[in-house]
Scaffold this motif. Structure first.
Motif, PDB file in Angstrom:
ATOM      1  N   VAL A 176      72.072 -19.733  43.201  1.00 34.24           N
ATOM      2  CA  VAL A 176      71.770 -18.258  42.603  1.00 34.24           C
ATOM      3  C   VAL A 176      71.376 -18.406  41.029  1.00 34.24           C
ATOM      4  N   GLY A 177      70.564 -17.663  40.819  1.00 37.63           N
ATOM      5  CA  GLY A 177      69.644 -17.416  39.547  1.00 37.63           C
ATOM      6  C   GLY A 177      68.632 -18.427  39.474  1.00 37.63           C
ATOM      7  N   LEU A 178      68.332 -19.513  40.548  1.00 34.72           N
ATOM      8  CA  LEU A 178      67.339 -20.247  40.495  1.00 34.72           C
ATOM      9  C   LEU A 178      65.997 -19.402  40.674  1.00 34.72           C
ATOM     10  N   HIS A 179      64.751 -19.730  39.997  1.00 36.15           N
ATOM     11  CA  HIS A 179      63.509 -19.195  40.231  1.00 36.15           C
ATOM     12  C   HIS A 179      62.569 -20.241  41.136  1.00 36.15           C
ATOM     13  N   GLN A 180      62.048 -19.807  41.978  1.00 32.79           N
ATOM     14  CA  GLN A 180      60.901 -20.388  42.828  1.00 32.79           C
ATOM     15  C   GLN A 180      59.501 -19.843  42.713  1.00 32.79           C
ATOM     16  N   PRO A 181      58.563 -20.518  42.860  1.00 32.48           N
ATOM     17  CA  PRO A 181      57.171 -20.033  42.788  1.00 32.48           C
ATOM     18  C   PRO A 181      56.981 -19.128  44.095  1.00 32.48           C
ATOM     19  N   LEU A 182      56.164 -17.972  43.994  1.00 36.27           N
ATOM     20  CA  LEU A 182      56.005 -17.246  44.967  1.00 36.27           C
ATOM     21  C   LEU A 182      55.075 -17.920  46.226  1.00 36.27           C
ATOM     22  N   HIS A 183      54.037 -18.328  45.709  1.00 37.20           N
ATOM     23  CA  HIS A 183      52.878 -19.081  46.731  1.00 37.20           C
ATOM     24  C   HIS A 183      53.414 -20.333  47.496  1.00 37.20           C
ATOM     25  N   ALA A 184      54.623 -20.891  47.092  1.00 39.49           N
ATOM     26  CA  ALA A 184      54.778 -22.144  47.757  1.00 39.49           C
ATOM     27  C   ALA A 184      56.203 -22.120  48.391  1.00 39.49           C
ATOM     28  N   SER A 185      56.955 -20.942  48.771  1.00 40.32           N
ATOM     29  CA  SER A 185      57.932 -20.841  49.349  1.00 40.32           C
ATOM     30  C   SER A 185      58.086 -19.644  50.350  1.00 40.32           C
ATOM     31  N   ALA A 186      58.829 -19.637  51.372  1.00 44.24           N
ATOM     32  CA  ALA A 186      58.612 -18.970  52.380  1.00 44.24           C
ATOM     33  C   ALA A 186      59.428 -17.318  51.940  1.00 44.24           C
ATOM     34  N   LEU A 187      60.457 -17.558  50.924  1.00 43.26           N
ATOM     35  CA  LEU A 187      60.869 -16.384  50.442  1.00 43.26           C
ATOM     36  C   LEU A 187      59.807 -15.646  49.744  1.00 43.26           C
ATOM     37  N   GLY A 188      59.040 -16.483  48.782  1.00 36.78           N
ATOM     38  CA  GLY A 188      58.007 -15.862  48.105  1.00 36.78           C
ATOM     39  C   GLY A 188      57.003 -15.292  48.496  1.00 36.78           C
ATOM     40  N   LYS A 189      56.528 -15.912  50.018  1.00 34.07           N
ATOM     41  CA  LYS A 189      55.592 -15.347  50.947  1.00 34.07           C
ATOM     42  C   LYS A 189      55.907 -13.971  51.353  1.00 34.07           C
ATOM     43  N   CYS A 190      57.089 -13.918  51.660  1.00 39.67           N
ATOM     44  CA  CYS A 190      57.705 -12.589  52.277  1.00 39.67           C
ATOM     45  C   CYS A 190      57.519 -11.371  51.196  1.00 39.67           C
ATOM     46  N   LEU A 191      57.978 -11.788  49.862  1.00 45.95           N
ATOM     47  CA  LEU A 191      57.914 -11.024  49.030  1.00 45.95           C
ATOM     48  C   LEU A 191      56.416 -10.518  48.390  1.00 45.95           C
ATOM     49  N   LEU A 192      55.428 -11.297  48.597  1.00 47.52           N
ATOM     50  CA  LEU A 192      54.054 -11.198  48.392  1.00 47.52           C
ATOM     51  C   LEU A 192      53.569 -10.441  49.702  1.00 47.52           C
ATOM     52  N   SER A 193      54.265 -10.280  50.567  1.00 48.15           N
ATOM     53  CA  SER A 193      53.547  -9.682  52.046  1.00 48.15           C
ATOM     54  C   SER A 193      53.655  -8.312  51.801  1.00 48.15           C
ATOM     55  N   GLY A 194      54.458  -7.720  50.768  1.00 44.59           N
ATOM     56  CA  GLY A 194      54.757  -6.197  50.632  1.00 44.59           C
ATOM     57  C   GLY A 194      53.644  -5.834  49.541  1.00 44.59           C
ATOM     58  N   LEU A 195      52.656  -6.572  49.224  1.00 48.21           N
ATOM     59  CA  LEU A 195      51.829  -6.299  47.996  1.00 48.21           C
ATOM     60  C   LEU A 195      50.258  -6.365  48.426  1.00 48.21           C
ATOM     61  N   GLY A 196      49.383  -5.532  48.072  1.00 49.46           N
ATOM     62  CA  GLY A 196      48.054  -5.604  48.230  1.00 49.46           C
ATOM     63  C   GLY A 196      47.307  -6.591  47.702  1.00 49.46           C
ATOM     64  N   ASP A 197      46.237  -7.156  47.999  1.00 48.33           N
ATOM     65  CA  ASP A 197      45.364  -8.265  47.435  1.00 48.33           C
ATOM     66  C   ASP A 197      45.148  -8.216  46.132  1.00 48.33           C
ATOM     67  N   ASP A 198      44.805  -6.862  45.699  1.00 46.45           N
ATOM     68  CA  ASP A 198      44.647  -6.845  44.132  1.00 46.45           C
ATOM     69  C   ASP A 198      45.868  -7.176  43.398  1.00 46.45           C
ATOM     70  N   GLU A 199      46.986  -6.800  43.976  1.00 42.30           N
ATOM     71  CA  GLU A 199      48.396  -6.913  42.980  1.00 42.30           C
ATOM     72  C   GLU A 199      48.767  -8.437  43.327  1.00 42.30           C
ATOM     73  N   ARG A 200      48.285  -8.824  44.463  1.00 42.07           N
ATOM     74  CA  ARG A 200      48.628 -10.343  44.393  1.00 42.07           C
ATOM     75  C   ARG A 200      47.716 -11.437  43.589  1.00 42.07           C
ATOM     76  N   ARG A 201      46.383 -11.124  43.603  1.00 49.09           N
ATOM     77  CA  ARG A 201      45.744 -11.854  42.641  1.00 49.09           C
ATOM     78  C   ARG A 201      46.202 -11.628  41.203  1.00 49.09           C
ATOM     79  N   GLU A 202      46.506 -10.432  40.734  1.00 43.15           N
ATOM     80  CA  GLU A 202      46.788 -10.419  39.350  1.00 43.15           C
ATOM     81  C   GLU A 202      48.158 -11.294  39.120  1.00 43.15           C
ATOM     82  N   LEU A 203      48.974 -10.995  40.194  1.00 40.22           N
ATOM     83  CA  LEU A 203      50.518 -11.430  39.890  1.00 40.22           C
ATOM     84  C   LEU A 203      50.168 -13.221  40.068  1.00 40.22           C
TER      85      LEU A 203
END
Length: 260
Positions: A131-158
């Motif tokens: 709990v409280g641990l941060h993980q990179p979005l691009h390298a984790s399954a949880l992060g990929k799910c969170l990225l899946s709700g964003l558009g391409d431009d949002e992902r690039r900027e993020l």
């Protein structure tokens, strides 16, 4: 005066961050001073104030400090005020018990994910909480799910400039590779992390949505590769999607969401 107050708050926060980042347990004042770049007298003064307020605790056995009970109380209150945590906690705990695996729930915090819930099954014991641990979005399954709700431009900027940080030989380090994988997430309804963040670890995650249909969190099942290979991954994924859907309904989602 306002500038001095802001500077004092920033310095106090850096002391707390140093204590929280310690991998060797309690820290001496001199260790904290080195970690924060603050002077010895400034560090001592801040520690005295933070101890008086309960934000740090001084060990009776020696001149070392740890995170105090006031921080723990605030953390607990913050979790209890979080709608995703309230809806997901019981369901995640039950899933960990049924599968014997680790179950985590995370939300996005800037360019990373942060764990809100962490439960261990009998096959995945840990000596620490996630709990409280941060993980990179691009390298984790949880992060990929969170990225899946964003558009391409949002992902690039993020995500920023390529290549993205590599953690293993399996890490997706380009926008093109990540986008292709996210297309599969949309098709399957789950994200897979196959030794992308840590060797010997496999994780599957599903998105959690709110009343508007937006992806606001994700839930995952994970474990050692040898343990996960003993399970039917398709069956685990189906069960995970059902749990994610139940949490989403609890957050107000009442209609089907079209695939991007």
């Amino acid at each position: 005066m306002p500038g001095e107050i802001q500077q004092g708050i920033g310095r106090a926060a850096s002391v707390l961050e140093a204590l929280g980042a310690s991998t060797s347990g309690p820290l001496r004042a001199s260790d904290i001073a080195r970690a924060t770049g603050l002077g010895a007298s400034t560090t001592a003064r801040l520690l005295g104030t933070l101890e008086e307020l309960g934000y740090v605790s001084k060990l009776a056995a020696g001149p070392a400090y740890t995170i105090g009970p006031a921080i723990l109380a605030l953390s607990s209150a913050g979790l209890n005020q979080n709608a995703v945590h309230r809806e997901a906690r019981s369901a995640a705990q039950e899933l960990a018990h049924r599968t014997g695996l680790s179950v985590n729930v995370a939300v996005r915090d800037g360019a990373s994910s942060v764990y809100l819930c962490h439960f261990e099954g009998s096959l995945a014991p840990k000596s620490h909480t996630m709990v409280g641990l941060h993980q990179p979005l691009h390298a984790s399954a949880l992060g990929k799910c969170l990225l899946s709700g964003l558009g391409d431009d949002e992902r690039r900027e993020l995500l920023g400039d390529e290549p993205y940080p590599r953690y293993t030989k399996n890490t997706l380090t380009t926008f093109e590779a990540l986008t292709a994988d996210l297309a599969r997430v949309a098709e399957r309804g789950t994200a897979l992390e196959d030794q992308e963040l840590a060797l010997g670890r496999l994780c599957v995650a599903a998105p959690i949505r709110d009343a508007t249909g937006s992806v606001v969190a994700a839930i995952s099942i994970s474990g050692r590769l040898t343990v996960m290979n003993d399970h039917d991954l398709d069956a685990l994924s189906e069960e995970l999607v059902e749990v994610a859907d139940r949490i989403s309904v609890g957050l107000g989602m009442i209609s089907a969401i079209p695939v991007r």
